[in-house]
Design a protein around this motif. Structure first.
Motif, PDB file in Angstrom:
ATOM      1  N   ILE A 253       1.110  -1.351   0.126  1.00  0.00           N
ATOM      2  CA  ILE A 253       0.319   0.262  -0.106  1.00  0.00           C
ATOM      3  C   ILE A 253       1.138   1.368  -0.235  1.00  0.00           C
ATOM      4  O   ILE A 253       0.146   2.594  -0.372  1.00  0.00           O
ATOM      5  N   SER A 254       1.776   1.256   1.045  1.00  0.00           N
ATOM      6  CA  SER A 254       3.094   2.302   0.835  1.00  0.00           C
ATOM      7  C   SER A 254       3.832   2.401  -0.891  1.00  0.00           C
ATOM      8  O   SER A 254       4.214   4.206  -0.709  1.00  0.00           O
ATOM      9  N   THR A 255       3.768   1.504  -1.351  1.00  0.00           N
ATOM     10  CA  THR A 255       4.025   2.857  -2.864  1.00  0.00           C
ATOM     11  C   THR A 255       3.045   3.041  -3.869  1.00  0.00           C
ATOM     12  O   THR A 255       3.368   3.209  -4.784  1.00  0.00           O
ATOM     13  N   ILE A 256       1.825   3.083  -3.102  1.00  0.00           N
ATOM     14  CA  ILE A 256       0.857   3.991  -3.892  1.00  0.00           C
ATOM     15  C   ILE A 256       0.824   5.200  -3.723  1.00  0.00           C
ATOM     16  O   ILE A 256       0.379   5.455  -2.021  1.00  0.00           O
ATOM     17  N   LYS A 257       0.589   5.973  -4.683  1.00  0.00           N
ATOM     18  CA  LYS A 257       0.517   7.365  -4.257  1.00  0.00           C
ATOM     19  C   LYS A 257      -0.357   8.179  -3.831  1.00  0.00           C
ATOM     20  O   LYS A 257      -0.427   8.507  -3.038  1.00  0.00           O
ATOM     21  N   ALA A 258      -1.763   7.753  -3.877  1.00  0.00           N
ATOM     22  CA  ALA A 258      -2.654   8.391  -3.609  1.00  0.00           C
ATOM     23  C   ALA A 258      -2.966   7.556  -2.941  1.00  0.00           C
ATOM     24  O   ALA A 258      -3.427   6.670  -2.694  1.00  0.00           O
ATOM     25  N   PRO A 259      -3.543   7.937  -1.637  1.00  0.00           N
ATOM     26  CA  PRO A 259      -5.061   7.484  -0.402  1.00  0.00           C
ATOM     27  C   PRO A 259      -5.380   6.565  -0.498  1.00  0.00           C
ATOM     28  O   PRO A 259      -6.438   6.874  -1.967  1.00  0.00           O
ATOM     29  N   ILE A 260      -5.862   5.326  -0.018  1.00  0.00           N
ATOM     30  CA  ILE A 260      -7.085   4.825  -0.540  1.00  0.00           C
ATOM     31  C   ILE A 260      -7.649   4.121   0.801  1.00  0.00           C
ATOM     32  O   ILE A 260      -7.175   3.611   1.452  1.00  0.00           O
ATOM     33  N   GLN A 261      -9.042   4.257   0.483  1.00  0.00           N
ATOM     34  CA  GLN A 261      -9.699   4.150   1.525  1.00  0.00           C
ATOM     35  C   GLN A 261      -9.794   2.178   1.738  1.00  0.00           C
ATOM     36  O   GLN A 261      -9.768   1.583   1.010  1.00  0.00           O
ATOM     37  N   PRO A 262      -9.812   2.844   3.468  1.00  0.00           N
ATOM     38  CA  PRO A 262      -9.983   1.116   3.898  1.00  0.00           C
ATOM     39  C   PRO A 262     -10.724  -0.077   3.205  1.00  0.00           C
ATOM     40  O   PRO A 262     -10.143  -1.265   2.919  1.00  0.00           O
ATOM     41  N   GLU A 263     -12.314   0.813   2.893  1.00  0.00           N
ATOM     42  CA  GLU A 263     -12.692  -0.405   2.346  1.00  0.00           C
ATOM     43  C   GLU A 263     -12.953  -1.242   0.904  1.00  0.00           C
ATOM     44  O   GLU A 263     -12.971  -2.004   0.397  1.00  0.00           O
ATOM     45  N   ASP A 264     -12.016   0.190   0.457  1.00  0.00           N
ATOM     46  CA  ASP A 264     -11.787  -0.074  -0.988  1.00  0.00           C
ATOM     47  C   ASP A 264     -10.495  -1.079  -0.674  1.00  0.00           C
ATOM     48  O   ASP A 264     -10.360  -1.913  -2.133  1.00  0.00           O
ATOM     49  N   VAL A 265      -9.460  -1.249  -0.217  1.00  0.00           N
ATOM     50  CA  VAL A 265      -8.639  -2.201   0.281  1.00  0.00           C
ATOM     51  C   VAL A 265      -9.232  -3.091   0.686  1.00  0.00           C
ATOM     52  O   VAL A 265      -8.893  -4.194  -0.444  1.00  0.00           O
ATOM     53  N   GLN A 266     -10.230  -3.507   1.017  1.00  0.00           N
ATOM     54  CA  GLN A 266     -10.664  -4.977   1.262  1.00  0.00           C
ATOM     55  C   GLN A 266     -11.487  -4.974   0.336  1.00  0.00           C
ATOM     56  O   GLN A 266     -11.754  -6.505  -0.310  1.00  0.00           O
ATOM     57  N   ALA A 267     -12.013  -4.489  -0.350  1.00  0.00           N
ATOM     58  CA  ALA A 267     -12.427  -5.450  -1.834  1.00  0.00           C
ATOM     59  C   ALA A 267     -11.368  -5.502  -2.469  1.00  0.00           C
ATOM     60  O   ALA A 267     -11.615  -6.582  -3.337  1.00  0.00           O
ATOM     61  N   THR A 268     -10.475  -4.731  -2.580  1.00  0.00           N
ATOM     62  CA  THR A 268      -9.429  -5.111  -3.499  1.00  0.00           C
ATOM     63  C   THR A 268      -8.493  -6.110  -3.354  1.00  0.00           C
ATOM     64  O   THR A 268      -8.521  -7.817  -3.626  1.00  0.00           O
ATOM     65  N   LEU A 269      -8.523  -6.682  -2.009  1.00  0.00           N
ATOM     66  CA  LEU A 269      -8.584  -8.054  -1.194  1.00  0.00           C
ATOM     67  C   LEU A 269      -8.939  -9.316  -1.057  1.00  0.00           C
ATOM     68  O   LEU A 269      -8.725 -10.221  -1.678  1.00  0.00           O
ATOM     69  N   THR A 270     -10.622  -8.493  -2.005  1.00  0.00           N
ATOM     70  CA  THR A 270     -11.800 -10.171  -1.735  1.00  0.00           C
ATOM     71  C   THR A 270     -10.889 -10.668  -3.420  1.00  0.00           C
ATOM     72  O   THR A 270     -11.001 -11.455  -3.297  1.00  0.00           O
ATOM     73  N   GLU A 271     -11.114  -9.312  -4.228  1.00  0.00           N
ATOM     74  CA  GLU A 271     -10.683  -9.340  -5.777  1.00  0.00           C
ATOM     75  C   GLU A 271      -9.176 -10.109  -5.729  1.00  0.00           C
ATOM     76  O   GLU A 271      -9.008 -11.406  -6.606  1.00  0.00           O
ATOM     77  N   LEU A 272      -7.994 -10.148  -4.824  1.00  0.00           N
ATOM     78  CA  LEU A 272      -7.091 -11.115  -4.530  1.00  0.00           C
ATOM     79  C   LEU A 272      -7.698 -12.033  -4.747  1.00  0.00           C
ATOM     80  O   LEU A 272      -6.509 -12.918  -5.395  1.00  0.00           O
ATOM     81  N   THR A 273      -8.001 -12.626  -3.801  1.00  0.00           N
ATOM     82  CA  THR A 273      -8.479 -14.099  -3.067  1.00  0.00           C
ATOM     83  C   THR A 273      -9.464 -14.591  -4.898  1.00  0.00           C
ATOM     84  O   THR A 273      -8.692 -15.887  -4.938  1.00  0.00           O
ATOM     85  N   ALA A 274     -10.611 -14.038  -4.961  1.00  0.00           N
ATOM     86  CA  ALA A 274     -10.975 -14.754  -6.384  1.00  0.00           C
ATOM     87  C   ALA A 274     -10.511 -14.660  -7.046  1.00  0.00           C
ATOM     88  O   ALA A 274     -10.459 -15.560  -8.155  1.00  0.00           O
ATOM     89  N   SER A 275      -9.069 -13.894  -8.267  1.00  0.00           N
ATOM     90  CA  SER A 275      -9.548 -13.976  -9.272  1.00  0.00           C
ATOM     91  C   SER A 275      -8.083 -15.175  -8.819  1.00  0.00           C
ATOM     92  O   SER A 275      -7.596 -15.801 -10.026  1.00  0.00           O
ATOM     93  N   SER A 276      -7.000 -14.890  -7.921  1.00  0.00           N
ATOM     94  CA  SER A 276      -6.286 -16.255  -7.855  1.00  0.00           C
ATOM     95  C   SER A 276      -7.121 -17.472  -8.329  1.00  0.00           C
ATOM     96  O   SER A 276      -6.422 -18.452  -8.098  1.00  0.00           O
ATOM     97  N   ILE A 277      -7.974 -17.492  -7.150  1.00  0.00           N
ATOM     98  CA  ILE A 277      -8.747 -18.839  -7.169  1.00  0.00           C
ATOM     99  C   ILE A 277      -8.966 -19.140  -8.426  1.00  0.00           C
ATOM    100  O   ILE A 277      -9.510 -20.107  -9.048  1.00  0.00           O
ATOM    101  N   CYS A 278      -9.987 -17.724  -9.365  1.00  0.00           N
ATOM    102  CA  CYS A 278      -9.948 -18.053 -10.631  1.00  0.00           C
ATOM    103  C   CYS A 278      -8.876 -18.654 -11.514  1.00  0.00           C
ATOM    104  O   CYS A 278      -9.331 -19.579 -12.724  1.00  0.00           O
ATOM    105  N   GLU A 279      -8.246 -18.025 -11.149  1.00  0.00           N
ATOM    106  CA  GLU A 279      -6.424 -18.851 -12.441  1.00  0.00           C
ATOM    107  C   GLU A 279      -6.960 -20.153 -12.596  1.00  0.00           C
ATOM    108  O   GLU A 279      -6.036 -20.788 -12.972  1.00  0.00           O
ATOM    109  N   ASP A 280      -5.979 -20.638 -10.907  1.00  0.00           N
ATOM    110  CA  ASP A 280      -6.050 -21.275 -10.843  1.00  0.00           C
ATOM    111  C   ASP A 280      -6.817 -23.075 -11.037  1.00  0.00           C
ATOM    112  O   ASP A 280      -6.577 -23.852 -12.002  1.00  0.00           O
ATOM    113  N   ILE A 281      -8.342 -22.319 -11.318  1.00  0.00           N
ATOM    114  CA  ILE A 281      -9.329 -23.370 -11.240  1.00  0.00           C
ATOM    115  C   ILE A 281      -9.199 -23.609 -12.797  1.00  0.00           C
ATOM    116  O   ILE A 281      -9.055 -24.680 -13.531  1.00  0.00           O
ATOM    117  N   LYS A 282      -8.816 -22.588 -13.264  1.00  0.00           N
ATOM    118  CA  LYS A 282      -8.743 -22.852 -15.544  1.00  0.00           C
ATOM    119  C   LYS A 282      -7.571 -23.467 -15.307  1.00  0.00           C
ATOM    120  O   LYS A 282      -7.695 -23.823 -16.060  1.00  0.00           O
TER     121      LYS A 282
END
Length: 367
Positions: A253-282
């Motif tokens: 997060i510290s490498t991202i210049k603009a501030p990120i809202q906490p709920e946006d981080v949570q949404a992004t972490l959810t997508e990280l889990t979902a996308s990694s699962i989907c890629e490996d399923i495929k």
């Protein structure tokens, strides 16, 4: 006559200690369950030892017997709840609490002294399941795919079991019995989601993913998170808090210049889990589409489930539809591994872990 087995599981998510009472007389049957939340002070002691720090041996000297006592009391509570005694139990299979997992160095450490479990319960206790596989050149994890193969495989359809605990792992079960069962850890499951919401909301988990759903996926953050070296590895592979922890998240997060809202981080972490699962399923579906079944605590996260289904462009189901509630699959798996060990049968799948061959897993502690 003893014929029950107990399985005890405390996973990477550190939300609870789960135990099950099962039998394998003619077929698998789940007789009873018991769950106890991990107290916050005990959770802090565990978390301290998942990362390098000072006085680690002294901290482990305190934690290992303490967890042994907690696991033993959990098993005794289960036995009392269902009115069974030690004479009814053949063995207890206890995974232990993973503190460090470095298979590339031939090392994996699970705390929770099995000597204490055996002494307090008077029951044969089987533990330390990972290191025999590691000694044979394997990852030592994931071990649950062998149980998935035993219980969930179908001759009519390819299936993929997605276990979403602190980490997420996948098991590919081909309908063709001559084909290989495959599996590995896809990456973080709930571990980062739980840590982030605890920091900002003082909650232990994001119920149904409501907080994540209120945010927006931050594309740059997601790309940076997905650049983690683990996602570039080829199977067999396994991971844990050594690779995915909140300090790593903060550094990204510290490498991202603009501030990120906490709920946006949570949404992004959810997508990280979902996308990694989907890629490996495929990747695993090279021989044709499979039916997808979710288990573990993450199976209750409806927003995460919806993101997985969006990525796959099809629906998923829970293992409940296969006859086993999502919350008890892992504990049942370690009861099954204990059953295998008692009967001198192997418990690993070399195609999953990378071991040189099939091995009987677990050390035995006799009453």
């Amino acid at each position: 006559m003893s014929h029950y087995f107990i399985g005890i599981m405390s996973g990477t998510s550190l939300d609870s200690i789960d135990s099950v009472l099962v039998s394998f007389d003619t077929e698998f049957k789940l007789y009873g369950t018991h769950r106890e939340a991990i107290p916050s002070d005990l959770k802090e002691k565990i978390l301290r030892l998942t990362q390098p720090g000072q006085s680690e041996i002294e901290a482990l000297a305190h934690l290992d017997p303490l967890l042994g006592e907690v696991f033993a009391q959990n098993a005794l509570a289960l036995m009392d709840k269902y009115n069974v005694t030690q004479t009814h139990i053949t063995a207890i299979g206890c995974h232990g609490q993973t503190l460090r997992h470095y298979p590339e160095q031939g090392f994996s450490l699970q705390a929770g002294d099995p000597n204490i479990i055996c002494e307090r319960t008077g029951v044969l206790t089987i533990a330390d399941f990972r290191r025999r596989d590691i000694a044979a050149g394997g990852q030592g994890a994931p071990l649950v795919p062998a149980f998935h193969d035993h219980l969930f495989r179908s001759d009519q359809q390819n299936r993929i079991i997605v276990n979403i605990g602190g980490m997420a792992n996948l098991t590919y079960l081909p309908a063709d019995r001559s084909a290989q069962v495959l599996g590995y850890d896809s990456g973080p499951g709930n571990v980062l989601l739980d840590a982030w919401i605890h920091r900002h909301k003082q909650l232990h988990f994001d119920e149904h993913g409501h907080w994540a759903k209120s945010g927006r996926i931050h594309a740059e953050l997601l790309r940076t998170l997905q650049n983690h070296d683990y996602f570039k590895l080829t199977p067999p592979k396994s991971t844990g808090r050594e690779a995915f922890h909140v300090d790593w998240l903060d550094s990204v997060i510290s490498t991202i210049k603009a501030p990120i809202q906490p709920e946006d981080v949570q949404a992004t972490l959810t997508e990280l889990t979902a996308s990694s699962i989907c890629e490996d399923i495929k990747r695993l579906e090279k021989d044709g589409k499979a039916d997808i079944f979710l288990c573990g605590g993450g199976a209750h996260n409806t927003f995460l489930k919806s993101r997985i289904e969006l990525g796959l462009e099809r629906s998923t189901q829970k293992t409940d539809t296969l006859g086993l509630d999502v919350d008890w699959v892992e504990a049942c798996a370690f009861a099954w591994l204990a059953w295998r060990a008692v009967h001198h049968q192997t418990g690993n799948l070399p195609d999953v872990t990378g071991a040189k061959g099939k091995r009987i897993l677990g050390g035995m502690y006799y009453p």
